[in-house]
Design a protein around this motif. Structure first.
Motif, PDB file in Angstrom:
ATOM      1  N   ARG A  76       0.848  -1.192   0.000  1.00  0.00           N
ATOM      2  CA  ARG A  76       0.000   0.000   0.000  1.00  0.00           C
ATOM      3  C   ARG A  76       0.887   1.247   0.000  1.00  0.00           C
ATOM      4  O   ARG A  76       1.295   1.735   1.055  1.00  0.00           O
ATOM      5  N   ALA A  77       1.180   1.757  -1.180  1.00  0.00           N
ATOM      6  CA  ALA A  77       2.055   2.929  -1.306  1.00  0.00           C
ATOM      7  C   ALA A  77       1.515   4.119  -0.526  1.00  0.00           C
ATOM      8  O   ALA A  77       2.286   4.964  -0.047  1.00  0.00           O
ATOM      9  N   SER A  78       0.198   4.183  -0.377  1.00  0.00           N
ATOM     10  CA  SER A  78      -0.420   5.304   0.336  1.00  0.00           C
ATOM     11  C   SER A  78      -0.063   5.324   1.818  1.00  0.00           C
ATOM     12  O   SER A  78      -0.286   6.335   2.501  1.00  0.00           O
ATOM     13  N   GLU A  79       0.486   4.212   2.328  1.00  0.00           N
ATOM     14  CA  GLU A  79       0.824   4.132   3.746  1.00  0.00           C
ATOM     15  C   GLU A  79       2.266   4.524   4.042  1.00  0.00           C
ATOM     16  O   GLU A  79       2.736   4.402   5.170  1.00  0.00           O
ATOM     17  N   ALA A  80       2.996   5.004   3.035  1.00  0.00           N
ATOM     18  CA  ALA A  80       4.413   5.331   3.229  1.00  0.00           C
ATOM     19  C   ALA A  80       4.612   6.369   4.338  1.00  0.00           C
ATOM     20  O   ALA A  80       5.494   6.213   5.203  1.00  0.00           O
ATOM     21  N   ASP A  81       3.816   7.425   4.339  1.00  0.00           N
ATOM     22  CA  ASP A  81       3.961   8.466   5.361  1.00  0.00           C
ATOM     23  C   ASP A  81       3.667   7.903   6.749  1.00  0.00           C
ATOM     24  O   ASP A  81       4.376   8.214   7.722  1.00  0.00           O
ATOM     25  N   TYR A  82       2.623   7.095   6.843  1.00  0.00           N
ATOM     26  CA  TYR A  82       2.269   6.448   8.114  1.00  0.00           C
ATOM     27  C   TYR A  82       3.436   5.615   8.634  1.00  0.00           C
ATOM     28  O   TYR A  82       3.802   5.693   9.815  1.00  0.00           O
ATOM     29  N   LEU A  83       4.037   4.820   7.755  1.00  0.00           N
ATOM     30  CA  LEU A  83       5.125   3.939   8.170  1.00  0.00           C
ATOM     31  C   LEU A  83       6.342   4.731   8.628  1.00  0.00           C
ATOM     32  O   LEU A  83       7.020   4.353   9.593  1.00  0.00           O
TER      33      LEU A  83
END
Length: 328
Positions: free
Chosen positions: A183-190
């Protein structure tokens, strides 16, 4: 006749059903401690049980839920008394023993761990089996000698429950964490919870070479199958991967090359039947090594009646981090 609310799984003409209903006290299974359940959580295995997508449940009717935190109501076990705050994960709850998605549970006192000082019951379930498994994986890497000085460590399924806690814990301990996610959209979260780098899981999804370029000293894998095979092929000399999940499958299309040419070790992690002393050690480490702010960031809350719907969501990869279930 006394009853309590519970998520009950029954056999149906086609598969199983899971619904919120009233459960009879008289149907509770044998155990020497009765607990008023306050919080539970949602794990991948819970999703499998709730949807019937895998034969997790082995008796019917079953109360779903493999984790709980709550207060002892009654006990004939010498270690526990009414009023004690306890945590229970695994031991076949929600599979062979009536589980945690209920206002009441009766279990063996030997299965329980005291709620660690500094953790609330909600915190404990924000951790749950997923976080407990992540901590067992970190402890296994440490025991093998993998330290922050050894080099980067990789975490697969990093936006999921196990992966989120593993990322947060390893980061706090000083490791350079490479988080793998689909899920590329979760990069900031990670990155917010501690990842130094984020890579696309596609980098680990092609057929694995016997040996590939060395990329990490260790890792925590909750995916299995081809992903785990690739992790092993890319592990540095003398490194280790802690394997604790099978979201992509139970197979391991690998070779002996990483083991006999680089001295790589595959560390198997089981949280269900883990003995009590390692359980206590893992929970104490979670109380000290998991940043409570990050735990809050990776956690969302649902009610008991939402559990069946969210069981389907977690299997569809629509759940980020951890989900706590408010029972009372």
């Amino acid at each position: 006749m006394a009853t309590f609310k519970a998520i009950r799984i029954d056999k149906a003409d086609k598969g199983t059903t899971a619904q919120l209903t009233q459960f009879d006290d008289a149907e509770l299974m044998d155990g020497d401690v009765t607990v008023r359940v306050e919080w539970s959580t949602l794990n991948y295995k819970d999703g499998l049980a709730l949807t019937g997508k895998a034969p997790v449940v082995r008796r019917f009717p079953m109360i779903a839920g493999i984790d709980f935190a709550g207060t002892v109501e009654a006990s004939s076990h010498p270690q526990w008394k009414a009023g004690d705050k306890v945590v229970c994960t695994g031991w076949g709850m929600g599979e062979t023993h009536l589980g945690a998605y209920a206002e009441k549970a009766r279990v063996k006192g030997d299965w329980l761990v005291a709620l660690p000082q500094g953790l609330s019951a909600r915190d404990a379930m924000a951790i749950g089996t997923a976080g407990f498994t992540a901590m067992l994986s970190v402890l296994a890497l440490e025991k093998h000698g993998i330290s922050p000085k050894s080099g980067p460590v990789v975490v697969t399924g990093a936006a999921g429950g196990v992966g989120s806690v593993a990322t947060a814990v390893l980061s706090k301990l000083g490791y350079h964490v490479i988080a793998s996610t689909g899920r590329a959209s979760e990069a900031d979260y990670l990155k917010e919870i501690g990842a130094t780098e984020v890579i696309d899981r596609n980098e680990l999804s092609a057929a694995a070479k016997p040996l590939a370029k060395e990329r990490w000293a260790g890792g925590v894998d909750s995916v299995g199958s081809t992903t785990l095979a690739n992790l092993l092929s890319m592990t540095k000399y003398g490194g280790a991967i802690a394997a604790c999940g099978l979201a992509a499958g139970m197979d391991l299309p690998s070779s002996v090359a990483p083991f006999i040419l680089r001295g790589v070790c595959l560390l198997g992690i089981d949280s269900v039947m883990c003995p009590i002393e390692p359980r206590k050690a893992a929970w104490l480490r979670l109380a000290s090594d998991l940043d409570r702010t990050k735990l809050s960031e990776i956690t969302q809350e649902i009610s008991l009646d939402q559990v069946p719907e969210w069981g389907a969501k977690i299997l569809a990869g629509q759940v980020r981090g951890r989900v706590v279930v408010k029972i009372v």
